[in-house]
Write an enzyme that holds these catalytic residues in place. Structure first.
Site, mmCIF file in Angstrom:
data_model
loop_
_atom_site.group_PDB
_atom_site.id
_atom_site.type_symbol
_atom_site.label_atom_id
_atom_site.label_comp_id
_atom_site.label_asym_id
_atom_site.label_seq_id
_atom_site.Cartn_x
_atom_site.Cartn_y
_atom_site.Cartn_z
ATOM 1 N N THR A 100 0.857 -1.181 0.000
ATOM 2 C CA THR A 100 0.000 0.000 0.000
ATOM 3 C C THR A 100 0.891 1.228 0.000
ATOM 4 O O THR A 100 1.794 1.336 0.824
ATOM 5 C CB THR A 100 -0.890 0.028 1.254
ATOM 6 O OG1 THR A 100 -1.593 -1.205 1.325
ATOM 7 C CG2 THR A 100 -1.876 1.176 1.205
ATOM 8 N N GLY A 155 2.004 8.335 0.297
ATOM 9 C CA GLY A 155 2.870 9.382 -0.257
ATOM 10 C C GLY A 155 4.176 8.843 -0.828
ATOM 11 O O GLY A 155 4.934 9.578 -1.460
ATOM 12 N N HIS A 190 6.950 7.979 0.735
ATOM 13 C CA HIS A 190 8.183 8.505 1.347
ATOM 14 C C HIS A 190 8.935 7.491 2.195
ATOM 15 O O HIS A 190 9.922 7.838 2.826
ATOM 16 C CB HIS A 190 7.870 9.749 2.184
ATOM 17 C CG HIS A 190 7.638 10.968 1.347
ATOM 18 N ND1 HIS A 190 6.603 11.038 0.443
ATOM 19 C CD2 HIS A 190 8.309 12.137 1.248
ATOM 20 C CE1 HIS A 190 6.646 12.218 -0.166
ATOM 21 N NE2 HIS A 190 7.669 12.906 0.298
ATOM 22 N N HIS A 219 2.622 8.316 7.270
ATOM 23 C CA HIS A 219 3.097 9.260 8.285
ATOM 24 C C HIS A 219 2.308 9.159 9.593
ATOM 25 O O HIS A 219 2.894 9.014 10.664
ATOM 26 C CB HIS A 219 2.991 10.671 7.714
ATOM 27 C CG HIS A 219 3.573 11.741 8.585
ATOM 28 N ND1 HIS A 219 4.927 11.902 8.755
ATOM 29 C CD2 HIS A 219 2.986 12.702 9.338
ATOM 30 C CE1 HIS A 219 5.147 12.925 9.566
ATOM 31 N NE2 HIS A 219 3.985 13.425 9.942
ATOM 32 N N TYR A 247 5.992 13.284 13.419
ATOM 33 C CA TYR A 247 6.463 14.364 14.279
ATOM 34 C C TYR A 247 6.812 15.581 13.430
ATOM 35 O O TYR A 247 7.153 15.465 12.253
ATOM 36 C CB TYR A 247 7.690 13.945 15.106
ATOM 37 C CG TYR A 247 8.989 14.251 14.397
ATOM 38 C CD1 TYR A 247 9.641 15.462 14.608
ATOM 39 C CD2 TYR A 247 9.524 13.379 13.469
ATOM 40 C CE1 TYR A 247 10.793 15.770 13.911
ATOM 41 C CE2 TYR A 247 10.670 13.686 12.770
ATOM 42 C CZ TYR A 247 11.303 14.885 12.996
ATOM 43 O OH TYR A 247 12.423 15.199 12.292
ATOM 44 N N TYR A 270 11.350 6.577 10.410
ATOM 45 C CA TYR A 270 12.648 6.669 9.734
ATOM 46 C C TYR A 270 13.130 5.253 9.430
ATOM 47 O O TYR A 270 14.189 4.821 9.868
ATOM 48 C CB TYR A 270 13.669 7.395 10.608
ATOM 49 C CG TYR A 270 13.474 8.889 10.669
ATOM 50 C CD1 TYR A 270 12.394 9.497 10.035
ATOM 51 C CD2 TYR A 270 14.377 9.709 11.335
ATOM 52 C CE1 TYR A 270 12.220 10.868 10.084
ATOM 53 C CE2 TYR A 270 14.201 11.080 11.385
ATOM 54 C CZ TYR A 270 13.123 11.655 10.759
ATOM 55 O OH TYR A 270 12.967 13.013 10.799
HETATM 56 C C1 LIG Z 1 11.565 14.105 2.469
HETATM 57 C C2 LIG Z 1 11.018 13.414 3.689
HETATM 58 C C3 LIG Z 1 10.728 14.155 4.820
HETATM 59 C C4 LIG Z 1 10.209 13.547 5.959
HETATM 60 N N1 LIG Z 1 9.909 14.315 7.044
HETATM 61 C C5 LIG Z 1 9.356 13.742 8.130
HETATM 62 C C6 LIG Z 1 8.992 14.518 9.256
HETATM 63 O O1 LIG Z 1 9.176 15.734 9.276
HETATM 64 N N2 LIG Z 1 8.438 13.893 10.312
HETATM 65 C C7 LIG Z 1 8.225 12.542 10.316
HETATM 66 O O2 LIG Z 1 7.684 12.026 11.293
HETATM 67 N N3 LIG Z 1 8.576 11.783 9.270
HETATM 68 C C8 LIG Z 1 9.122 12.350 8.184
HETATM 69 N N4 LIG Z 1 9.461 11.562 7.121
HETATM 70 C C9 LIG Z 1 9.214 10.111 7.193
HETATM 71 C C10 LIG Z 1 7.772 9.810 6.852
HETATM 72 O O3 LIG Z 1 6.927 10.163 7.901
HETATM 73 C C11 LIG Z 1 7.594 8.327 6.627
HETATM 74 O O4 LIG Z 1 8.419 7.931 5.563
HETATM 75 C C12 LIG Z 1 6.153 7.983 6.306
HETATM 76 O O5 LIG Z 1 5.960 6.599 6.458
HETATM 77 C C13 LIG Z 1 5.772 8.421 4.927
HETATM 78 O O6 LIG Z 1 4.430 8.224 4.671
HETATM 79 P P1 LIG Z 1 3.985 8.080 3.142
HETATM 80 O O7 LIG Z 1 2.541 7.796 3.111
HETATM 81 O O8 LIG Z 1 4.513 9.221 2.357
HETATM 82 O O9 LIG Z 1 4.852 6.823 2.726
HETATM 83 P P2 LIG Z 1 4.602 5.446 1.988
HETATM 84 O O10 LIG Z 1 5.933 5.103 1.436
HETATM 85 O O11 LIG Z 1 3.460 5.502 1.076
HETATM 86 O O12 LIG Z 1 4.253 4.478 3.191
HETATM 87 C C14 LIG Z 1 5.113 4.236 4.279
HETATM 88 C C15 LIG Z 1 4.727 2.930 4.958
HETATM 89 O O13 LIG Z 1 3.367 2.980 5.374
HETATM 90 C C16 LIG Z 1 2.599 2.024 4.667
HETATM 91 N N5 LIG Z 1 1.354 2.669 4.258
HETATM 92 C C17 LIG Z 1 1.212 3.715 3.409
HETATM 93 N N6 LIG Z 1 -0.060 4.044 3.285
HETATM 94 C C18 LIG Z 1 -0.766 3.193 4.053
HETATM 95 C C19 LIG Z 1 -2.144 3.044 4.319
HETATM 96 N N7 LIG Z 1 -3.054 3.836 3.735
HETATM 97 N N8 LIG Z 1 -2.540 2.055 5.144
HETATM 98 C C20 LIG Z 1 -1.625 1.226 5.711
HETATM 99 N N9 LIG Z 1 -0.308 1.343 5.500
HETATM 100 C C21 LIG Z 1 0.128 2.321 4.678
HETATM 101 C C22 LIG Z 1 3.425 1.621 3.473
HETATM 102 O O14 LIG Z 1 3.099 0.345 2.994
HETATM 103 C C23 LIG Z 1 4.823 1.720 4.035
HETATM 104 O O15 LIG Z 1 5.123 0.587 4.799
HETATM 105 C C24 LIG Z 1 9.989 12.150 5.969
HETATM 106 C C25 LIG Z 1 10.303 11.402 4.832
HETATM 107 C C26 LIG Z 1 10.820 12.013 3.704
HETATM 108 C C27 LIG Z 1 11.173 11.186 2.492
#
Ligand SMILES: Cc1cc2nc3c(=O)[nH]c(=O)nc-3n(C[C@H](O)[C@H](O)[C@H](O)COP(=O)(O)OP(=O)(O)OC[C@H]3O[C@@H](n4cnc5c(N)ncnc54)[C@H](O)[C@@H]3O)c2cc1C
Ligand SMILES: *[C@@H]1O[C@H](CO)[C@@H](O)[C@H](O)[C@H]1NC(C)=O
Ligand SMILES: *[C@@H]1O[C@H](CO)[C@@H](O)[C@H](O)[C@H]1NC(C)=O
Ligand SMILES: *[C@@H]1O[C@H](CO)[C@@H](O)[C@H](O)[C@H]1NC(C)=O
Ligand SMILES: *[C@@H]1O[C@H](CO)[C@@H](O)[C@H](O)[C@H]1NC(C)=O
Ligand SMILES: *[C@@H]1O[C@H](CO)[C@@H](O)[C@H](O)[C@H]1NC(C)=O
Length: 533
Positions: free
Chosen positions: A109, A112, A114, A186, A192, A475
């Protein structure tokens, strides 16, 4: 995909398919899976053909890459999903879960994208996997009457902040500073940002949730119960299901806040030593981050540059008064400070030039993209001046090192470490983020940089938490342990699980997991294992 509806009933053909050689099975799995999706989908909300991408489709690479935020996982050799579903309705995800179980596919899944280890869109497990992309599910419904909002997982933090500011200039939400981060990963992993010392993490401000479980059922907080709700607010949603939306509680901010970002290149060990004594004890309204990187002077000498990036929920006069008393070594002047609205401070914190229209928060294009590696640590006791001097020397020895010290304390220390799976509460001065990213391409540059970050992490051992050396789930770092999906999964999980959650929270997470997903369908390299595995 042109698939005959009667195909399912052509029994002899199925037998042939089952016995077909392995080279051909992946194509047939894809077809059978796609057919299952269409059959299972709610007829009122069909999964349109334009929502399914297979690797032979010319748009597949761009859809796959559009939410890759770490170029380390954007290579020809990166394992790819057998199908990408751009879900636009809950029933699409429900169908995906049920069909994936039937066809024994690993589910990914992505909200974003990230994830620092790319776990939302790739896997080294050698199991065929598919991807549910959430970017179409990104509505944000704000209710100013009760100061809450329902936010779908595919929304970005920038969109959340923008929509809140559109309604009110005295409301905000405590979450990360990078606007392109997705809500789905996130919030479920903690979340955070610079309102943390005042209001805690995102998970400390979540009221309700919508989750699709392993049976394909759509649950909310009431129907899932408090244990599962606890688990998916900090334990990572991905081990328990697919999160469709979160209901968040907005928080109050003043109409004007104060920011500054000052650089220092001399007396750094003195300043840093003072920072580490006061950063977690400052007034809750101050979030004063300390970043270090290495720069070259005009004469080619490597020096350390420190950046003090701050958000204060008050005016500049009172900030200067406060910091001249508690942190005189910083030498803050009123002219360093800028007063602005909270939404403008969101842009400032990400280095957008002052005056940039806030609509930039709606952009889903990241400010920069590189291969990168992140690690994290927690500081429990002040690092001495000599300690900082040692750290600075090592940073100069190794290339590309960036260390960020994020202050804890304030609201964070008032919340019990068992209140949510996230255990890093009182007793922590700061979290360190190690970031290394590089411009050079190729496997050699990658190995060198990965090696540097490991060496830096080793050098830091004396200064950070021990037994276990803790880490922050958001992280994600596969160096600290992975899970094989085999018999020893519970024990393997203890390695990274204790670091991310500490013992008691890890055990509670595995108990919840065992109840809600006994077959461990929702598995990834660092998911929560079941008790019996
Ligand atoms: C440039 C950058 C800046 C960042 N800054 C911060 C910050 O300021 N504070 C902080 O706390 N973190 C920060 N992060 C880390 C970020 O919070 C985590 O990487 C977070 O998991 C990203 O969420 P996403 O939905 O974008 O990622 P994704 O890569 O889509 O998902 C991350 C994880 O969650 C799972 N997941 C995603 N969506 C779902 C869903 N709907 N249901 C169940 N599981 C799901 C995915 O399978 C994966 O295991 C940063 C990361 C980057 C790359
Ligand atoms: C690729 O997939 C999209 C979305 O399913 C579809 O609209 C398009 O027709 C496909 N193109 C090719 C070349 O298969
Ligand atoms: C927001 O409201 C719209 C329209 O009523 C609805 O379709 C959507 O599902 C809502 N989103 C959430 C997250 O509740
Ligand atoms: C560095 O510290 C010394 C002694 O504490 C002080 O005299 C000097 O002004 C400081 N230099 C800078 C640039 O802050
Ligand atoms: C700044 O904030 C302080 C403390 O909240 C307040 O007493 C003071 O009046 C404010 N000053 C200005 C110029 O707004
Ligand atoms: C990094 O590389 C050096 C030199 O090749 C090697 O000695 C060292 O063990 C490596 N360190 C790590 C942590 O991988």
């Amino acid at each position: 995909m042109a698939i005959s509806n009667t195909f399912d009933f052509i029994f002899p053909l199925l037998i042939v398919l089952i016995f077909i050689q392995s080279s051909a099975t992946s194509a047939s799995i894809t077809d059978r899976f796609a057919r299952c999706l269409n059959n299972r989908a709610n007829p009122s909300f069909p999964i349109n053909e334009e929502q399914l991408y297979t690797p032979d489709n010319s748009s597949f690479p761009s859809i796959f890459q559009s939410y890759i935020r770490n170029l380390r996982f954007n290579k020809p050799t990166t394992p790819k999903p057998i199908i990408i579903i751009t879900a636009s309705h809950a029933s699409h995800i429900q169908a995906a879960v049920l069909c994936a179980k039937k066809h024994r596919l690993l589910m990914k899944t992505r909200s974003g994208g990230h994830d620092y280890e790319g776990l939302s869109y790739t896997s080294n497990s050698n199991r065929p996997f598919f991807l549910v992309d959430m970017f179409k599910l990104r509505s944000i419904n704000i209710s100013m009457e009760d100061e809450t909002a329902w936010v779908q997982s595919g929304a970005t933090l920038g969109e959340v902040y923008y929509r809140i500011a559109e309604k009110s200039n005295v409301h905000a939400f405590p979450a990360g500073v990078c606007p392109t981060v997705g809500v789905g990963g996130h919030f479920s992993g903690g979340g955070y940002g610079n309102l943390m010392r005042k209001y805690g993490l995102s998970i400390d401000n979540i009221d309700d949730v919508q989750l699709i479980n392993v049976k394909g059922k759509l649950l909310n907080r009431k129907s899932m119960g408090e244990d599962l709700f606890w688990a998916i607010t900090g334990g990572g949603g991905v081990s328990f299901g697919v999160i469709l939306a979160y209901k968040i509680k907005l928080v109050r901010v003043p109409t004007l806040v104060t920011v500054f970002n000052i650089e220092r290149t001399s007396n750094l060990s003195t300043i840093a030593y003072r920072w580490i004594q006061v950063a977690d004890k400052l007034h809750k309204d101050v979030f004063l981050r300390m970043n270090f990187d290495v720069v070259k002077t005009t004469s080619g000498e490597k020096i350390i540059r420190a950046e003090f990036l701050t958000l204060y929920l008050g005016n500049s006069t009172s900030l200067v008064t406060l910091l001249s008393k508690d942190f005189p070594e910083l030498g803050l002047k009123k002219s360093d400070c800028i007063e602005m609205s909270w939404i403008e401070s969101v842009l400032f914190y990400r280095n957008f030039p002052i005056g940039t229209p806030t609509t930039v928060l709606l952009s889903r294009t990241p400010q920069n993209l590189n291969p990168l590696k992140i690690k994290s640590d927690y500081v429990e006791a002040p690092i001495l001046k000599e300690g900082f001097e040692f750290i600075f020397e090592k940073m100069k020895e190794l290339e590309n090192q960036m260390l960020s010290f994020n202050p804890y304390g304030g609201r964070m220390s008032e919340i019990s470490e068992f209140s949510k799976p996230f255990p890093h509460r009182s007793g922590n001065i700061a979290k360190i983020q190690y970031e290394i990213n590089w411009e050079e391409r190729g496997v050699e540059a990658e190995n060198r940089n990965l090696n540097f970050t490991k060496m830096m992490y080793d050098y830091m051992t004396p200064f950070v938490s021990k037994n276990p050396r803790r880490a922050f789930l958001n992280y994600r770092d596969l160096d600290i342990g992975v899970n094989s999906h085999g018999k020893n999964a519970y024990v393997e999980g203890m390695v990274y699980g204790y670091k991310y959650f500490k013992e008691r929270n890890y055990k509670r997470l595995t108990a919840v997991k065992t109840l809600v997903d006994p077959e461990n369908f929702f598995w990834n390299e660092q998911s929560i294992p079941t008790l019996s595995s």
